[in-house]
Design a protein around this motif. Structure first.
Motif, PDB file in Angstrom:
ATOM      1  N   LYS A  25      -6.992   8.624   7.097  1.00 24.22           N
ATOM      2  CA  LYS A  25      -5.888   8.477   7.463  1.00 24.22           C
ATOM      3  C   LYS A  25      -4.637   8.448   6.402  1.00 24.22           C
ATOM      4  CE  LYS A  25      -5.625   6.938  11.289  1.00 24.22           C
ATOM      5  NZ  LYS A  25      -5.565   6.871  12.485  1.00 24.22           N
ATOM      6  N   LEU A  26      -3.818   8.611   6.307  1.00 25.17           N
ATOM      7  CA  LEU A  26      -2.284   8.362   5.709  1.00 25.17           C
ATOM      8  C   LEU A  26      -1.812   6.884   5.773  1.00 25.17           C
ATOM      9  CD1 LEU A  26       0.147  10.963   5.198  1.00 25.17           C
ATOM     10  CD2 LEU A  26      -2.259  10.621   3.547  1.00 25.17           C
TER      11      LEU A  26
ATOM     12  N   VAL B 112       1.326  -1.099   0.119  1.00 27.88           N
ATOM     13  CA  VAL B 112       0.293  -0.079   0.094  1.00 27.88           C
ATOM     14  C   VAL B 112       0.780   1.097   0.315  1.00 27.88           C
ATOM     15  CG1 VAL B 112      -2.138  -1.374   0.526  1.00 27.88           C
ATOM     16  CG2 VAL B 112       0.119  -0.323   2.503  1.00 27.88           C
ATOM     17  N   ASP B 113       0.966   2.358  -0.615  1.00 27.53           N
ATOM     18  CA  ASP B 113       1.252   3.521  -0.984  1.00 27.53           C
ATOM     19  C   ASP B 113       1.206   4.604   0.606  1.00 27.53           C
ATOM     20  OD1 ASP B 113       2.085   6.129  -1.225  1.00 27.53           O
ATOM     21  OD2 ASP B 113       1.588   6.197  -3.936  1.00 27.53           O
TER      22      ASP B 113
ATOM     23  N   GLU C  72      -7.619   7.041  -0.675  1.00 27.67           N
ATOM     24  CA  GLU C  72      -6.733   7.493  -2.316  1.00 27.67           C
ATOM     25  C   GLU C  72      -6.396   6.125  -2.267  1.00 27.67           C
ATOM     26  OE1 GLU C  72      -6.062  11.590  -1.097  1.00 27.67           O
ATOM     27  OE2 GLU C  72      -4.326  10.107  -0.007  1.00 27.67           O
TER      28      GLU C  72
ATOM     29  N   LEU D   3       1.916   7.193   1.498  1.00 23.19           N
ATOM     30  CA  LEU D   3       1.872   8.415   1.340  1.00 23.19           C
ATOM     31  C   LEU D   3       0.136   8.376   1.029  1.00 23.19           C
ATOM     32  CD1 LEU D   3       4.506   9.624   0.092  1.00 23.19           C
ATOM     33  CD2 LEU D   3       4.832  10.590   2.843  1.00 23.19           C
ATOM     34  N   LEU D   4      -0.289   7.728   0.832  1.00 19.64           N
ATOM     35  CA  LEU D   4      -1.479   7.890   0.237  1.00 19.64           C
ATOM     36  C   LEU D   4      -3.063   7.318   1.380  1.00 19.64           C
ATOM     37  CD1 LEU D   4      -2.111   6.954  -3.428  1.00 19.64           C
ATOM     38  CD2 LEU D   4      -1.431   9.487  -2.517  1.00 19.64           C
TER      39      LEU D   4
END
Lengths: 340, 298
Positions: A133-134, A90-91, A98, A93-94
Motif C-alpha cells: 500500500k502507498l 517516508v515517501d 518501494e 507516493l511509494l
C-alpha cells in the motif's frame, strides 16, 4: 572502526546567523550503547544530529562517527548510519516496500537484495500486509515504523533517531520502544533525542542533558536523580489550608526544611531518615487531625532534575501536554515556596 | 485500519520472524559498489512513479495542451489568419508543441524539487551514501522522459484536428529531437525555480505569472507580425517563437516561411533554436546546480 566509541564529537559549534545553535558540545557514545540527548525544543539536539549525520557542517569542532570524520569522509559515514529525522520522511507516493527498496538501492545493495531486505524489514515491523500500500495511507504509527525500518535497510552501525516518538499515541510509543529494545540487543549503537524524560530513562544507558546549545549534565538516570538529592518525603493534605501546618509538623518531626508546592498541593522534604520519618509524621498528622490524600516517599523524576539544572521546567509551552502524556512523568513543580 | 497491530506485537514479531527465515546477507558497507548513473536512475524511477501515482501533476503535459488545441482551433482560430495562407489548425500545432514543452519542462521539475525540499526527502537522500549529483540528475531525467508524454499526446491530438507532417521522416525526427533539446534547456530553468522558491505553491505562482505569458508573447498562437512595437521585437527573438517556427518548418506546416524583412531569428528558426537552447543550458545549468546545492545545505 574498532574504536570503542561509535560517536566521538569534540567542541561542536554551529551558528545560524546571529543565533547560536550549538555552543561547543562534546559527546562520546560507546559502541553498542544508547545515548539519549535530552532537552527542550531549541536546545540544539537536532542540530547536533544533523552535524553527526553529515547533513550540516559545523562552524567549529570535530566529529567522528563509526570511525570516520564527518567532514573528511561524509560518504563513509553515510554508509554506516541510519537516520530517522524528526518528521517521518517516508515517501507517501511509494509503497512501503518501494520505500525500503529504494533506500537499499541507494545504499548499493543491489536491487534484488534491497527488495528482499525490504520484505524482511516489513515483516519485522509488522507491516508485511501493508507493504504494497502507498505510505500516505499508513497511520502515524505505521509511518514511524516504516521510517525506522528505512534506517535499518543497510544494517547501520550507528542509528540516529531524532525525537522518534513525537506525535505518537501511547500505544505507538510502546511499540516503538519495544522495537528499539530489540535493536539495542543486537548491538546497534543508538543516539536518540527526546523531550520526554521518561523516554530517555527508559531507553538510554547514558543521558546527556542539553540546553541552549550546551551540555549541562550527563550520566545515567540514577546519577542525574542523585543531583536533586535523593528521595523526598511527600505529603498531600486534603485541604490546601493544611499545607502550612503540615510543613511545620514535618520540620519539627524530621528536622529538615520542607517545601510547599501550592499548585500540586504538595509538601516535600528530603527523606534521609526514610521509612521511620513517614511513621512519625503520620502519627503527628493524626494527632493534629489533618486528613491527607497521599503520604509517602517520592523518587525524583528527570523533570525534577531538569528543573534543578536549568531552573525551568523541561516541558515548555506546546510540549507540556506531550510530556505529561508520558505515563509516570510528573509535571515539574511550577512554583516553589520555601518555608522559613 | 485492519492492518493496525495490537500493542507490543512489534517486539514479539521481531523475535518470532527472525528465527525461521535466513536473514538477508548485506555484506560490509565498504564493499558495496556504486555508480552515479545507477543512483540517478533510482531517483528518476521514483520521480516517474510519483507522476503515475499523482496523475493530476501531469495535467500540464496532457489535459492542458489538448485544452489549448481545442480552444484555439475552434474558439479563437476562426478570427486568426495565417500569413501566406493555409490551415490555422496546422499552424497552431507547432506553437502548442512549443508552449507545452516550455511550460511542462520548467514546471514539472520545479514542483518536484520544491516538494522534495519541503517534505524532508532531501535530507533523507543526503543521509544516504549516494552520488551527490544523483538527486538533481534523477529529477532532470524523470522530467525529460515526462516531456515525451505530451509530445506523443500532442501528435495524436494534432492528427485528429487535421494537422499533418508534410515533410519526410528525417525532418520529423529532427523536429522531435529539437523539442527534446529545448525541453532539456527548460529543465534547468525549472531546477533554478525549484531551488530558489520556498514552496511548491510559490513555484505555481511564478509559473503562471512569468512563464505562461512568455509562451504567449511569441508566434505560438498568432503570427508575430500582428504584434505592436516592443512586443513584436520581443516575440521575434523569443526562443518560443523560433521553436514554433522551426517545428512548422520541419513539419512543413503553414506559417513556416518568415515574412520578408523578418529578423535573423525567424529566418533561421532551427539554427536559432539550437543556439538559444545551448546558451540557456550553458548559462542556466551551472547557476541552477549551484542554487540547488545551496538550497539543500546549511
Amino acid at each position: 572502526m574498532s574504536s570503542t566509541f561509535a560517536i566521538e564529537a569534540h567542541d561542536l559549534r554551529k551558528r545560524y546567523g546571529d543565533s547560536v545553535a550549538l555552543a561547543g558540545i562534546d559527546l562520546s557514545v560507546a559502541t553498542g550503547s544508547v545515548c539519549g540527548l535530552l532537552g527542550p525544543n531549541g536546545a540544539g539536539k537536532t542540530t547536533a544530529v544533523r552535524i553527526l549525520t553529515t547533513l550540516s557542517r559545523p562552524n567549529g569542532g570535530t566529529a567522528r562517527v563509526a570511525g570516520f570524520d564527518v567532514l573528511e569522509s561524509p560518504r563513509e559515514v553515510r554508509r554506516r548510519i541510519g537516520l530517522a529525522a524528526q518528521d517521518a520522511t517516508v515517501d507517501g507516493l511509494l509503497s512501503g516496500l518501494e520505500n525500503l527498496t529504494m533506500i537499499g538501492e541507494l545504499h548499493h545493495l543491489g536491487r534484488a537484495i534491497a527488495r528482499r531486505r525490504g520484505e524482511e524489514l516489513l515483516e519485522q515491523f509488522a507491516l508485511a500486509e501493508a507493504g504494497r500500500k502507498l505510505a500516505k495511507e499508513y497511520s502515524g504509527g505505521m509511518r514511524r515504523r516504516l521510517d525506522l525500518a528505512a534506517t535499518l535497510v543497510a544494517g547501520p552501525e550507528v542509528l540516529f533517531l531524532d525525537e522518534p516518538t513525537t506525535g505518537l499515541d501511547p500505544r505507538g510509543r510502546n511499540e516503538l520502544w519495544a522495537v528499539l529494545d530489540t535493536l539495542v540487543d543486537e548491538g546497534t549503537t543508538v543516539l536518540l533525542t527526546t523531550q520526554y524524560l521518561e523516554e530517555a530513562e527508559r531507553l538510554a544507558d547514558e543521558i546527556v542533558v542539553v540546553d541552549h546549545g550546551r551540555v549541562i549534565a550527563r550520566g545515567d538516570a540514577r546519577h542525574l536523580k542523585r543531583q536533586v538529592g535523593g528521595d523526598q518525603l511527600l505529603i498531600v493534605p486534603v485541604n490546601p489550608d493544611d499545607l502550612v501546618p503540615v510543613a511545620a509538623i514535618v520540620e519539627r518531626v524530621v528536622g529538615v526544611r520542607a517545601t510547599i508546592d501550592r499548585p500540586t498541593r504538595r509538601v516535600m522534604a528530603p527523606a534521609a531518615a526514610g521509612a521511620a520519618a513517614i511513621a512519625s509524621v503520620a502519627t503527628e498528622l493524626v494527632t493534629a487531625g489533618i486528613d491527607v490524600e497521599d503520604l509517602g516517599l517520592h523518587q525524583p523524576t528527570l523533570d525534577d532534575v531538569f528543573m534543578t539544572l536549568t531552573g525551568t521546567p523541561a516541558a515548555t509551552d506546546g510540549n507540556a501536554s506531550g510530556a505529561s502524556a508520558v505515563p509516570g512523568a510528573s509535571a515539574a513543580p511550577a512554583a516553589e515556596e520555601v518555608l522559613q | 485500519m485492519t492492518t493496525e497491530m495490537i500493542p507490543n506485537t512489534a517486539a514479539s514479531q521481531t523475535t518470532k520472524t527472525q528465527a525461521p527465515t535466513t536473514p538477508v546477507e548485506l555484506g560490509p558497507p565498504g564493499d558495496r559498489r556504486s555508480s552515479a548513473l545507477a543512483d540517478m536512475w533510482v531517483v528518476a524511477r521514483r520521480g516517474l512513479l510519483h507522476m503515475r501515482r499523482e496523475p493530476e501533476v501531469l495535467a500540464d503535459a496532457t489535459i492542458q495542451p489538448v485544452m489549448f488545441v481545442l480552444l484555439f482551433a475552434y474558439v479563437f482560430g476562426g478570427a486568426i489568419s495565417v500569413p501566406g495562407g493555409g490551415s490555422y489548425r496546422e499552424f497552431l500545432i507547432g506553437g502548442i508543441f512549443a508552449q507545452t514543452i516550455v511550460f511542462g519542462g520548467t514546471f514539472g521539475v520545479a514542483m518536484a524539487i520544491a516538494a522534495d525540499r519541503n517534505n524532508g526527502a532531501m535530507d533523507r537522500f543526503r543521509s544516504l551514501p549516494m552520488a551527490r549529483s544523483a538527486v538533481l540528475g534523477g529529477h532532470a531525467l524523470a522530467n525529460l522522459l515526462k516531456a515525451l508524454l505530451p509530445m506523443a499526446f500532442m501528435s495524436v491530438c494534432g492528427l485528429i484536428v487535421g494537422w499533418r507532417i508534410h515533410t519526410d521522416i528525417w525532418h520529423a525526427a529532427a523536429a522531435y529531437g529539437l523539442l527534446i533539446l529545448f525541453a532539456f534547456a527548460m529543465i534547468w530553468i525549472g531546477v533554478l525555480l525549484g531551488s530558489s522558491l520556498a514552496t511548491p505553491q510559490a513555484v505555481q505562482g511564478v509559473a503562471f505569472v512569468a512563464i505562461f505569458p512568455l509562451t504567449f508573447v511569441a508566434s505560438t498562437f498568432v503570427p508575430t507580425s500582428t504584434l505592436p512595437g516592443v512586443l513584436k521585437t520581443f516575440a521575434e527573438w523569443n526562443p518560443v517563437s523560433s521553436l514554433s517556427g522551426a517545428l512548422r518548418t520541419l513539419f512543413g506546416n503553414p506559417g513556416a516561411k518568415a515574412p520578408v524583412g523578418a529578423p535573423w531569428s525567424l529566418l533561421h528558426p532551427v539554427l536559432y533554436t539550437v543556439i538559444a537552447s545551448a546558451v540557456i543550458i550553458a548559462v542556466a545549468a551551472p547557476i541552477a546546480i549551484r542554487q540547488f546545492q545551496r538550497s539543500i545545505t546549511d
